[in-house]
Motif scaffolding. Structure first.
Motif, PDB file in Angstrom:
ATOM      1  N   VAL A  85      12.013 -15.925  -3.503  1.00 53.74           N
ATOM      2  CA  VAL A  85      12.032 -16.833  -4.578  1.00 53.74           C
ATOM      3  C   VAL A  85      10.725 -17.818  -4.726  1.00 53.74           C
ATOM      4  CG1 VAL A  85      13.099 -18.881  -5.896  1.00 53.74           C
ATOM      5  CG2 VAL A  85      14.533 -17.104  -4.831  1.00 53.74           C
ATOM      6  N   LEU A  86      10.350 -18.268  -3.565  1.00 48.02           N
ATOM      7  CA  LEU A  86       9.364 -19.088  -3.386  1.00 48.02           C
ATOM      8  C   LEU A  86       7.851 -18.299  -3.303  1.00 48.02           C
ATOM      9  CD1 LEU A  86      10.487 -21.779  -0.472  1.00 48.02           C
ATOM     10  CD2 LEU A  86      10.382 -21.731  -2.739  1.00 48.02           C
ATOM     11  N   GLN A  87       7.670 -17.238  -3.093  1.00 50.91           N
ATOM     12  CA  GLN A  87       6.594 -16.276  -2.996  1.00 50.91           C
ATOM     13  C   GLN A  87       6.503 -15.683  -4.515  1.00 50.91           C
ATOM     14  OE1 GLN A  87       6.356 -13.782   0.258  1.00 50.91           O
ATOM     15  NE2 GLN A  87       6.483 -15.711   1.817  1.00 50.91           N
ATOM     16  N   ASN A  88       7.451 -15.951  -5.547  1.00 50.46           N
ATOM     17  CA  ASN A  88       7.410 -15.361  -6.780  1.00 50.46           C
ATOM     18  C   ASN A  88       7.288 -14.010  -6.897  1.00 50.46           C
ATOM     19  OD1 ASN A  88       7.502 -15.932  -9.758  1.00 50.46           O
ATOM     20  ND2 ASN A  88       5.109 -15.985  -9.622  1.00 50.46           N
ATOM     21  N   VAL A  89       8.223 -13.192  -6.214  1.00 49.89           N
ATOM     22  CA  VAL A  89       8.350 -11.867  -6.423  1.00 49.89           C
ATOM     23  C   VAL A  89       9.638 -11.520  -6.616  1.00 49.89           C
ATOM     24  CG1 VAL A  89       6.573 -11.377  -4.719  1.00 49.89           C
ATOM     25  CG2 VAL A  89       8.660 -11.611  -3.674  1.00 49.89           C
ATOM     26  N   GLN A  90      10.032 -10.062  -6.833  1.00 45.25           N
ATOM     27  CA  GLN A  90      11.308  -9.696  -7.435  1.00 45.25           C
ATOM     28  C   GLN A  90      11.901  -8.862  -6.407  1.00 45.25           C
ATOM     29  OE1 GLN A  90      12.221  -9.940 -11.034  1.00 45.25           O
ATOM     30  NE2 GLN A  90      10.779 -11.556 -10.422  1.00 45.25           N
ATOM     31  N   SER A  91      11.517  -8.718  -5.330  1.00 40.77           N
ATOM     32  CA  SER A  91      12.286  -8.216  -4.345  1.00 40.77           C
ATOM     33  C   SER A  91      11.996  -8.680  -2.727  1.00 40.77           C
ATOM     34  CB  SER A  91      11.655  -6.621  -4.091  1.00 40.77           C
ATOM     35  OG  SER A  91      12.216  -6.169  -3.105  1.00 40.77           O
ATOM     36  N   ASN A  92      12.950  -8.817  -2.089  1.00 40.72           N
ATOM     37  CA  ASN A  92      12.744  -9.100  -0.624  1.00 40.72           C
ATOM     38  C   ASN A  92      11.605  -8.474   0.096  1.00 40.72           C
ATOM     39  OD1 ASN A  92      15.135 -10.728  -1.128  1.00 40.72           O
ATOM     40  ND2 ASN A  92      16.320 -10.068   0.559  1.00 40.72           N
ATOM     41  N   TYR A  93      11.617  -7.106  -0.338  1.00 42.84           N
ATOM     42  CA  TYR A  93      10.641  -6.321   0.555  1.00 42.84           C
ATOM     43  C   TYR A  93       8.983  -6.561  -0.012  1.00 42.84           C
ATOM     44  CZ  TYR A  93      14.765  -3.646   1.993  1.00 42.84           C
ATOM     45  OH  TYR A  93      16.030  -3.418   2.640  1.00 42.84           O
ATOM     46  N   ASP A  94       9.162  -7.435  -1.170  1.00 43.40           N
ATOM     47  CA  ASP A  94       7.656  -7.677  -1.704  1.00 43.40           C
ATOM     48  C   ASP A  94       7.271  -8.857  -0.828  1.00 43.40           C
ATOM     49  OD1 ASP A  94       7.433  -5.373  -3.259  1.00 43.40           O
ATOM     50  OD2 ASP A  94       8.527  -6.239  -4.922  1.00 43.40           O
ATOM     51  N   THR A  95       8.175  -9.767   0.043  1.00 43.77           N
ATOM     52  CA  THR A  95       7.743 -10.700   0.474  1.00 43.77           C
ATOM     53  C   THR A  95       6.766 -10.492   1.832  1.00 43.77           C
ATOM     54  OG1 THR A  95       9.554 -10.860   2.057  1.00 43.77           O
ATOM     55  CG2 THR A  95       9.671 -11.872  -0.261  1.00 43.77           C
ATOM     56  N   ASP A  96       6.010 -11.419   2.267  1.00 45.64           N
ATOM     57  CA  ASP A  96       5.408 -11.308   3.675  1.00 45.64           C
ATOM     58  C   ASP A  96       6.231 -10.892   4.755  1.00 45.64           C
ATOM     59  OD1 ASP A  96       6.048 -13.871   3.921  1.00 45.64           O
ATOM     60  OD2 ASP A  96       4.226 -14.726   4.673  1.00 45.64           O
ATOM     61  N   VAL A  97       7.457 -11.094   4.657  1.00 42.59           N
ATOM     62  CA  VAL A  97       8.428 -10.723   5.774  1.00 42.59           C
ATOM     63  C   VAL A  97       8.303  -9.245   5.918  1.00 42.59           C
ATOM     64  CG1 VAL A  97      10.922 -10.793   6.565  1.00 42.59           C
ATOM     65  CG2 VAL A  97       9.818 -12.674   5.393  1.00 42.59           C
ATOM     66  N   PHE A  98       8.324  -8.266   4.775  1.00 44.20           N
ATOM     67  CA  PHE A  98       8.215  -7.058   4.930  1.00 44.20           C
ATOM     68  C   PHE A  98       7.048  -6.136   4.828  1.00 44.20           C
ATOM     69  CE2 PHE A  98      12.652  -8.083   4.422  1.00 44.20           C
ATOM     70  CZ  PHE A  98      13.306  -7.373   5.241  1.00 44.20           C
ATOM     71  N   THR A  99       6.103  -6.974   3.779  1.00 44.70           N
ATOM     72  CA  THR A  99       4.814  -6.034   3.596  1.00 44.70           C
ATOM     73  C   THR A  99       3.802  -5.669   4.590  1.00 44.70           C
ATOM     74  OG1 THR A  99       3.934  -8.334   3.011  1.00 44.70           O
ATOM     75  CG2 THR A  99       4.767  -7.276   0.903  1.00 44.70           C
ATOM     76  N   PRO A 100       3.838  -6.314   5.630  1.00 44.91           N
ATOM     77  CA  PRO A 100       3.131  -5.808   6.783  1.00 44.91           C
ATOM     78  C   PRO A 100       3.563  -4.545   7.403  1.00 44.91           C
ATOM     79  CG  PRO A 100       3.329  -8.175   7.090  1.00 44.91           C
ATOM     80  CD  PRO A 100       4.048  -7.854   5.910  1.00 44.91           C
TER      81      PRO A 100
END
Length: 871
Positions: free
Chosen positions: A246-261
């Motif tokens: 929500v706070l990173q304005n993306v549509q998937s958890n996997y598009d957050t910086d938790v997963f992108t690296p």
């Protein structure tokens, strides 16, 4: 906003609200038989909700590692196919134990989301419990509804049913209504088409729950009824990964910086692009999720294995390997290479992942390699199953056996079969699977009554460090029934000398005696949610009297010797092998000890000798026990005490010191190392990649060990006619035996050559096929050689040979490849059918197969019927 900042803001916010920040507890639970893993933020605090312990502060906050892969909360099969379910996830939580309640919980949740995180209130919805008309007859949570009206318009306050808005930790225990906060992150165009409120709790990927505020006010009893808790509590849990979305304005958890690296690293390793092909995307999501779950489990002390929690971890990792194998074309280990990225990303918040990085990589790499070998083996077996199939459908039982025996996943089997134009009987497969699951559930099922409370608000005291006998009262008891152990009773005493299983040490056994002399044996002692429970097969008739409780002193003493020896062994291993050695698990029984530790190679004979000598030198040194039962964690660590990863420690800890060995430990120990008498290693081997295991004995067990070895030595000397040098005499016998074996093998080969020469002359032609069925005097290896020797220079040959050895029958069938291809003959089918005559069965390849049986009397009939296959 970066994920690290999102987590930090949450904790700081509640710290300002006078909450104490506590570290995440290990995911693997040690003293809660109802759960394998922490599956929600409240699990580590159950003892506070149940009133079995007092928290250091009535207000706490944390970010708790959770794992949902088994039992009631199981998200495993959904992971990868949607954008918001995970195996491991972080749950941000704030807790109140008898302090604030709904008003503050709702106000602070709103303040954090809207004022601190700046989430637009127009994309938020909240739910409240609508009540129920079932046996609970619960009314609507109007209190929460009225509070929410102060912050959000009523059309965004939705009434939820019992399934969605009444939270329970299990079939029994604290529970209560809850308010969920949902967020709608769809585009404006989508919102114009469909009202967001109609999508709440409908599994829409962009309309998701992010925070659950649970109002703990009831206790669910074993009979299903509810009673009010003495105090009301707050238990909240917010999905960290969803909040980041929500706070990173993306549509998937996997598009957050938790997963992108992690995703970028997978793309680099596999040369696949994320976002272009759905099956590739699913595989990448599965792997990026699963490596987190496996890595943190290993860091918390749970290695992959074939049972219990270890099996769950192995299953998660194998699912990741399978997706990489099938959809990313990775036929060699690669998932372990993601640990470095994970460590850099999460190591500051969870230092255990940094500290255990090398071990995690080693374990994952070895597990990957092992499962890839299993896949290769399974593919070969599957090829044979397809080759032997009589039509285009494979037996469901065969697919189940492939999964159950070899660990070959049924969905991969299904995929491969479809590619070959085959299918399998799914009804038959599911039947076998349900039968297996049913047996597992029956074996593990445990039903417990409600506690019968005899003495209210009695705080239990453990006195077992100083006393093995005491006069005790039963404060509460309950009956439990399991398929495995039958009917048992669990008793809680006001004080107890019995040590409960924990820290690797087994629970004490003993008995309690009533005033009239009746004895009731304590068969085990365990701890559940901070309460020591004594297990007995019989409930005393008068439970209200004072009992004489006595611990089995001999068992306790032997166990103490072994537990103290594990401390000395730990010190010895670090001294002999290096400071990289860390304890990875232990089991301390009265008869032996087991110690798992991190190390990269097998110990040499010299290293094992040095370890033994080091421990025995400390035993001979008569080191006294130096115990501190109440020291701050910080001070204990300053003094050099070793804390183990995967253990949950409080602010105050107990330290055990023998000379230079100092550890945090709650177990029982000897008063002086001299009491151990002697230490002897009996085995050393691998548990997993980078983890070794030593099994050892002390005290009476060592005496028995030397006595048995001494007896065996003199028996051996007697057999060797009391040779003065028994070792040399044995070596001579071995040399003679080797020479005789060579002579026998040579004679058997000559015998086989003669038999094969005779057999060539006995082959006859039947319907254009070279045929021979005969009973011959050769072993299994000799018969196989004979078959291939005869078939080497002949075409269209069908052979069936039988032999009898040690009262058992063996059939061997050889069919030349021309006959297999042209006539559809199959040696495996032949031996399975003819094997019925010898009361046995078998199989093999289409051109060669064998069957064994227990009825040699059926050999003649089997040989006679073999001719029918070519007629």
């Amino acid at each position: 906003m970066k994920s690290q900042d999102i987590r930090s803001k949450f904790l700081s916010f509640f710290e300002e609200k006078k909450h104490s920040i506590v570290p995440s507890a290990p995911m693997v639970l040690k003293d809660d038989p109802t759960l394998m893993f922490v599956n929600s933020g409240m699990a580590p605090f159950k003892e506070y909700f149940l009133g079995n312990a007092e928290p250091k502060n009535t207000r706490l906050t944390d970010s708790q590692k959770c794992l949902r892969v088994s039992g009631k909360h199981n998200d495993l099969e959904e992971v990868g196919y949607d954008t918001y379910h995970h195996t491991l996830f972080e749950m941000l939580g704030n807790w109140s134990f008898g302090d604030y309640f709904k008003k503050e919980a709702i106000a602070w949740a709103w303040e954090l989301l809207v004022d601190v995180y700046k989430i637009d209130k127009d994309i938020l919805y909240v739910t409240v419990f609508e009540g129920s008309d079932d046996d609970d007859n619960l009314e609507m949570d109007t209190e929460a509804y009225d509070i929410w009206k102060q912050y959000i318009s009523e059309d965004r306050i939705l009434k939820g049913n019992k399934k969605d808005n009444f939270w329970e930790m299990g079939e029994q225990g604290p529970c209560g209504p809850c308010s969920e906060i949902h967020v709608d992150i769809r585009s404006a165009e989508e919102k114009a088409k469909v009202d967001g409120k109609s999508l709440v709790n409908m599994d829409h990927p962009q309309v998701v729950e992010i925070w659950n505020l649970v109002f703990m006010q009831y206790n669910r009893k074993a009979n299903g009824t509810l009673e009010n808790l003495p105090n009301k509590h707050i238990d909240t849990g917010m999905g960290f990964e969803r909040l980041c979305m929500v706070l990173q304005n993306v549509q998937s958890n996997y598009d957050t910086d938790v997963f992108t690296p992690l995703i970028r690293e997978i793309e680099t390793i596999t040369d696949k692009d994320y976002g272009k092909e759905e099956k590739v995307d699913v595989a990448i999501r599965v792997i990026s999720d699963h490596v987190r779950a496996v890595a943190f489990s290993i860091a918390d002390g749970q290695l992959p294995s074939n049972t219990g929690a270890g099996y769950v971890i192995r299953r998660i990792l194998r699912r990741a390997v399978r997706y990489g194998f099938t959809f990313l074309d990775k036929k060699e280990p690669f998932i372990y290479r993601l640990v470095d990225v994970l460590s850099k990303k999460m190591g500051d918040a969870f230092p255990e992942i940094k500290a255990q990085k090398q071990l995690i990589e080693n374990v994952i790499k070895e597990e990957e390699a092992s499962f890839l070998r299993t896949l290769d083996q399974g593919l070969a077996i599957l090829d044979r199953i397809v080759a032997n199939a009589t039509d285009k459908q494979v037996s469901g039982s065969k697919v189940f056996e492939l999964k159950d025996t070899y660990g070959f996943p049924e969905d991969l089997t299904d995929l491969i079969l479809r590619e070959k134009g085959f299918s399998y009987n799914k009804g038959e497969f599911n039947k076998r699977l349900k039968e297996q699951q049913g047996r597992g559930r029956e074996a593990s099922e445990l039903k417990s009554d409600d506690w019968t409370v005899l003495i209210e608000d009695e705080e239990q005291e453990f006195i077992g460090y100083d006393q093995l006998e005491a006069k005790v009262k039963i404060t509460k008891y309950r009956k439990v029934v399991s398929k495995k152990d039958g009917e048992l009773y669990q008793l809680v005493f006001n004080l107890t000398p019995f040590y409960a299983e924990g820290g690797g040490q087994v629970g004490d056994k003993g008995y309690i005696a009533s005033s009239n002399g009746n004895v009731f044996y304590i068969v085990d002692t365990k701890k559940e949610n901070n309460v020591i429970i004594h297990i007995t097969k019989e409930l005393p008739g008068d439970v209200n009297q004072v009992f004489d409780a006595t611990v089995d002193a001999k068992q306790r003493y032997r166990t103490e010797c072994n537990h103290t020896a594990t401390h000395l062994l730990h010190q010895a291993l670090r001294e002999v092998l290096g400071d990289h050695v860390e304890q990875k698990g232990s089991a301390v029984h009265s008869k032996y000890l087991r110690f798992d530790f991190s190390h990269f190679s097998k110990l040499t004979v010299e290293e094992l000798r040095d370890v033994e000598n080091f421990v025995n030198a400390r035993i001979d040194g008569k080191l006294p026990l130096q115990e501190n039962r109440n020291v701050s964690m910080d001070k204990a660590l300053e003094e050099g005490a070793m804390a183990l990863f995967g253990e949950k420690y409080g602010d105050a800890v107990r330290t055990i010191r023998f000379g230079q060995s100092i550890e945090l430990c709650g177990g029982t120990h000897v008063k002086n190392t001299a009491d151990i008498w002697h230490f002897k290693i009996v085995s050393e081997g691998a548990v997993a990649a980078g983890v070794r295991r030593i099994e050892a004995i002390t005290n009476d067990a060592v005496k028995d060990f030397y006595f048995e070895n001494n007896r065996a030595y003199f028996e051996m000397k007697d057999l060797l006619n009391n040779a003065k040098e028994p070792v040399k005499a044995l070596q001579n016998l071995q040399s003679e035996n080797t020479e005789l074996k060579k002579q026998i093998e040579s004679l058997l080969k000559d015998k086989a050559k003669n038999i094969i020469s005779d057999l060539k002359n006995e082959i006859s032609e039947v319907n254009g096929i070279q045929f021979l069925a005969k009973k011959i005097d050769l072993d299994a290896a000799g018969i196989k050689d004979a078959c291939f020797n005869l078939g080497q220079n002949q075409t269209n040959i069908f052979l069936l040979f039988a032999t009898e050895q040690n009262g058992k029958a063996l059939l061997s069938c050889y069919i030349s490849k021309e006959l297999v291809a042209e006539k559809g003959l199959n040696a495996g089918t032949v031996v399975r059918e003819l094997g019925k005559h010898i009361q046995g069965g078998g199989g093999g390849q289409p051109f060669f197969a064998t069957a064994g049986g227990k009825n040699p009397g059926g050999i003649e009939l089997a040989l006679k019927e073999s001719e029918n296959y070519i007629k």
